[in-house]
Design an enzyme around this catalytic site. Structure first.
Site, PDB file in Angstrom:
ATOM      1  N   GLY A 129      25.779 -16.094  29.561  1.00  0.00           N
ATOM      2  CA  GLY A 129      25.929 -17.535  29.348  1.00  0.00           C
ATOM      3  C   GLY A 129      26.831 -17.894  28.194  1.00  0.00           C
ATOM      4  N   SER A 132      33.431 -17.712  26.032  1.00  0.00           N
ATOM      5  CA  SER A 132      34.276 -18.454  25.074  1.00  0.00           C
ATOM      6  C   SER A 132      33.405 -19.148  24.033  1.00  0.00           C
ATOM      7  CB  SER A 132      35.114 -19.496  25.814  1.00  0.00           C
ATOM      8  OG  SER A 132      35.964 -18.869  26.732  1.00  0.00           O
ATOM      9  N   GLU A 364      38.882 -10.963  24.267  1.00  0.00           N
ATOM     10  CA  GLU A 364      39.106 -11.243  22.832  1.00  0.00           C
ATOM     11  C   GLU A 364      39.751 -12.621  22.624  1.00  0.00           C
ATOM     12  OE1 GLU A 364      39.929  -8.004  20.281  1.00  0.00           O
ATOM     13  OE2 GLU A 364      39.363  -6.516  21.775  1.00  0.00           O
TER      14      GLU A 364
HETATM   15  C1  LIG Z   1      37.239  -6.143  30.944  1.00  0.00           C
HETATM   16  C2  LIG Z   1      36.511  -6.931  29.906  1.00  0.00           C
HETATM   17  C3  LIG Z   1      36.131  -6.325  28.713  1.00  0.00           C
HETATM   18  C4  LIG Z   1      35.423  -7.055  27.760  1.00  0.00           C
HETATM   19  N1  LIG Z   1      35.001  -6.436  26.604  1.00  0.00           N
HETATM   20  C5  LIG Z   1      34.169  -7.099  25.752  1.00  0.00           C
HETATM   21  C6  LIG Z   1      33.572  -6.423  24.651  1.00  0.00           C
HETATM   22  O1  LIG Z   1      33.823  -5.232  24.402  1.00  0.00           O
HETATM   23  N2  LIG Z   1      32.683  -7.110  23.881  1.00  0.00           N
HETATM   24  C7  LIG Z   1      32.370  -8.412  24.115  1.00  0.00           C
HETATM   25  O2  LIG Z   1      31.574  -8.968  23.378  1.00  0.00           O
HETATM   26  N3  LIG Z   1      32.960  -9.106  25.141  1.00  0.00           N
HETATM   27  C8  LIG Z   1      33.833  -8.477  25.970  1.00  0.00           C
HETATM   28  N4  LIG Z   1      34.396  -9.130  27.028  1.00  0.00           N
HETATM   29  C9  LIG Z   1      34.093 -10.540  27.242  1.00  0.00           C
HETATM   30  C10 LIG Z   1      35.295 -11.461  27.041  1.00  0.00           C
HETATM   31  O3  LIG Z   1      35.586 -11.583  25.698  1.00  0.00           O
HETATM   32  C11 LIG Z   1      34.984 -12.784  27.751  1.00  0.00           C
HETATM   33  O4  LIG Z   1      35.106 -12.541  29.136  1.00  0.00           O
HETATM   34  C12 LIG Z   1      35.909 -13.887  27.323  1.00  0.00           C
HETATM   35  O5  LIG Z   1      35.621 -14.253  25.998  1.00  0.00           O
HETATM   36  C13 LIG Z   1      35.791 -15.114  28.223  1.00  0.00           C
HETATM   37  O6  LIG Z   1      34.465 -15.489  28.420  1.00  0.00           O
HETATM   38  P1  LIG Z   1      33.935 -15.769  29.901  1.00  0.00           P
HETATM   39  O7  LIG Z   1      34.336 -14.610  30.728  1.00  0.00           O
HETATM   40  O8  LIG Z   1      32.494 -16.099  29.802  1.00  0.00           O
HETATM   41  O9  LIG Z   1      34.761 -17.018  30.412  1.00  0.00           O
HETATM   42  P2  LIG Z   1      34.402 -18.561  30.109  1.00  0.00           P
HETATM   43  O10 LIG Z   1      34.238 -18.768  28.650  1.00  0.00           O
HETATM   44  O11 LIG Z   1      33.288 -18.986  30.990  1.00  0.00           O
HETATM   45  O12 LIG Z   1      35.740 -19.274  30.568  1.00  0.00           O
HETATM   46  C14 LIG Z   1      36.007 -19.662  31.904  1.00  0.00           C
HETATM   47  C15 LIG Z   1      37.235 -20.554  31.906  1.00  0.00           C
HETATM   48  O13 LIG Z   1      36.971 -21.745  31.172  1.00  0.00           O
HETATM   49  C16 LIG Z   1      37.976 -21.925  30.186  1.00  0.00           C
HETATM   50  N5  LIG Z   1      37.389 -22.518  28.980  1.00  0.00           N
HETATM   51  C17 LIG Z   1      36.241 -22.155  28.350  1.00  0.00           C
HETATM   52  N6  LIG Z   1      36.063 -22.910  27.255  1.00  0.00           N
HETATM   53  C18 LIG Z   1      37.118 -23.753  27.179  1.00  0.00           C
HETATM   54  C19 LIG Z   1      37.524 -24.769  26.264  1.00  0.00           C
HETATM   55  N7  LIG Z   1      36.781 -25.086  25.192  1.00  0.00           N
HETATM   56  N8  LIG Z   1      38.676 -25.431  26.503  1.00  0.00           N
HETATM   57  C20 LIG Z   1      39.429 -25.132  27.581  1.00  0.00           C
HETATM   58  N9  LIG Z   1      39.106 -24.190  28.493  1.00  0.00           N
HETATM   59  C21 LIG Z   1      37.965 -23.503  28.281  1.00  0.00           C
HETATM   60  C22 LIG Z   1      38.521 -20.546  29.918  1.00  0.00           C
HETATM   61  O14 LIG Z   1      39.850 -20.596  29.453  1.00  0.00           O
HETATM   62  C23 LIG Z   1      38.456 -19.907  31.284  1.00  0.00           C
HETATM   63  O15 LIG Z   1      39.609 -20.234  32.004  1.00  0.00           O
HETATM   64  C24 LIG Z   1      35.137  -8.433  27.992  1.00  0.00           C
HETATM   65  C25 LIG Z   1      35.539  -9.034  29.189  1.00  0.00           C
HETATM   66  C26 LIG Z   1      36.203  -8.307  30.136  1.00  0.00           C
HETATM   67  C27 LIG Z   1      36.581  -8.983  31.422  1.00  0.00           C
END
Ligand SMILES: Cc1cc2nc3c(=O)[nH]c(=O)nc-3n(C[C@H](O)[C@H](O)[C@H](O)COP(=O)(O)OP(=O)(O)OC[C@H]3O[C@@H](n4cnc5c(N)ncnc54)[C@H](O)[C@@H]3O)c2cc1C
Length: 380
Positions: A129, A132, A364
């Site tokens: 949940g 970002s 990141e």
């Molecule tokens: C292969 C992989 C490796 C990873 N490794 C790690 C790790 O080692 N440790 C760790 O902690 N995390 C890790 N992550 C998590 C990664 O950092 C998150 O996937 C990333 O931060 C985005 O979060 P989310 O996937 O929940 O997307 P969401 O935050 O749900 O975003 C979905 C969409 O909404 C948009 N959005 C969200 N908020 C806003 C805003 N305020 N304004 C405009 N647009 C917005 C985003 O740009 C995106 O297009 C990894 C992810 C992947 C896919």
């Protein structure tokens, strides 16, 4: 102003380049298909001392710093982005915060083992949940006497199933909302109650493992707290400044691989009786890729240089990642197009470059969040 790499950095770059060309690139397709990195690659990285680039020599590292890390990561990612991100996370998201925020006892306990490659590190902030909006995380740390009981499920943890140590960000004060109630904990992965959950099937960087982690009544002592209680989110964000420079370097490495593959194919492939590189439409693509990559690399090196000097670099790191990740994707797209139908098959590694480039705009800090970081700094 001197744009040349120092003699020391040139040597380090050449060493990483040799390894990337001769040992990593030939294995990259296997890493992708097998969804794991060859253990021989880990052994070679250990031999070359690349696990401890930002760790001082007094703790068993090479102490070369963030610019050296950026230079090395470009080379590794040129060959294999799965290996590149594994080295990036270990150095920038695990070693660096322990060095900056850890107690002497924590540094003495963990840094030599991390720098020598005896154990791998992982960074666990994201949850289902909270991506970002990372400060909305819900996994908890509850005090029990001197100890802390960690509960909850983390998502997307790079190397989470092969790491020996995690930095896990947990909500230690349930009454304080969002960023202020979070603490960072150093959690050995052999602690009772810690389990690895689902392993993700990904589009790209498939050799790098990305897993769910389950904390089921994991008990850690007070020595596990990294920095101060309830300062975890500050540590997480500061750490990401360094991590973003690493991912920006990854993007430059992937982009450079795309440019080089495009140049080669443009000279080899003939249509209408001439090499396709003699068409101006192809030349313009190559020229744009080259110019954009140079600009991206300069931004990456400047952000790393600032971080090495201990100067604030949140905006510069975000700008470098924002720009470099888009350049990498543009280069990958043009590269695949230059290869025509062949580029759309796995006969050429460009389809893997195309898939690997995509992640640089997501982890990141997604592109939109980076824009927010930059804009906030501009408007402050
Ligand atoms: C292969 C992989 C490796 C990873 N490794 C790690 C790790 O080692 N440790 C760790 O902690 N995390 C890790 N992550 C998590 C990664 O950092 C998150 O996937 C990333 O931060 C985005 O979060 P989310 O996937 O929940 O997307 P969401 O935050 O749900 O975003 C979905 C969409 O909404 C948009 N959005 C969200 N908020 C806003 C805003 N305020 N304004 C405009 N647009 C917005 C985003 O740009 C995106 O297009 C990894 C992810 C992947 C896919």
């Amino acid at each position: 102003m001197d744009f040349a790499l120092s003699e020391e950095l040139t040597l380090v770059r050449d060493m990483a380049r040799d390894f990337a060309r001769n040992e990593l690139q030939p294995r990259a397709k296997g890493h992708d298909a097998g969804e794991r990195i060859d253990p021989e690659v880990f052994a070679k990285i250990t031999e070359l001392g690349l696990w401890g680039l930002t760790v001082p020599e007094s703790y068993g590292g090479s102490g070369l710093g963030n610019l050296a890390l950026a230079v090395v990561l470009e080379e590794l990612n040129w060959a294999c982005a799965s290996t590149g991100v594994t080295v990036s996370v270990h150095n920038s998201l695990v070693c660096a915060p322990i060095l900056k925020w850890g107690s002497t006892a924590q540094k003495e306990r963990w840094l030599p083992r991390l720098a020598s490659g005896e154990i791998l590190g992982a960074y666990s902030l994201s949850e289902a949940g909270s991506g970002s909006d990372a400060a909305a995380l819900r996994a908890t740390a509850r005090r029990d006497g001197d100890s802390w009981i960690l509960e909850g499920t983390k998502m997307w943890v790079t190397s989470g199933d092969i790491a020996g140590l995690l930095i896990a960000y947990m909500r230690s004060d349930p009454d304080v909302p969002k960023a202020k109630g979070i603490t960072a904990f150093l959690v050995p992965t052999d602690t009772l109650g810690f389990h690895v959950g689902k392993k993700e099937k990904k589009t790209g960087i498939r050799g790098s493992s990305t897993v769910e982690l389950i904390f089921d009544h994991v008990r850690v002592g007070p020595e596990a707290v990294l920095g101060q209680m309830e300062r975890g989110f500050t540590i997480a964000l500061d750490t990401l400044d360094g991590g973003r420079i690493g991912i920006a370097s990854q993007a430059v490495g992937i982009g450079r691989a795309c440019l080089e593959a495009s140049i080669l194919y443009s000279k080899q492939r003939e249509q209408f009786g001439v090499p396709i590189g003699s068409f101006q439409a192809i030349q313009w693509k190559l020229a744009d890729m080259s110019a954009q990559l140079e600009a991206a690399r300069l931004q990456v090196h400047r952000a790393a240089w600032l971080r090495d000097r201990g100067e604030p670099c949140s905006r510069e790191a975000a700008q470098a990642k924002l720009f470099a990740s888009r350049v990498a994707n543009a280069c990958a797209d043009e590269c695949l197009q230059i290869h025509g139908g062949a580029g759309y098959t796995d006969d050429f590694h460009v389809e893997r470059l195309f898939r690997d480039a995509r992640i640089t705009e997501i982890y990141e800090g997604v592109t939109d969040i980076l824009r927010l970081v930059i804009a906030r700094s501009l408007l402050a």
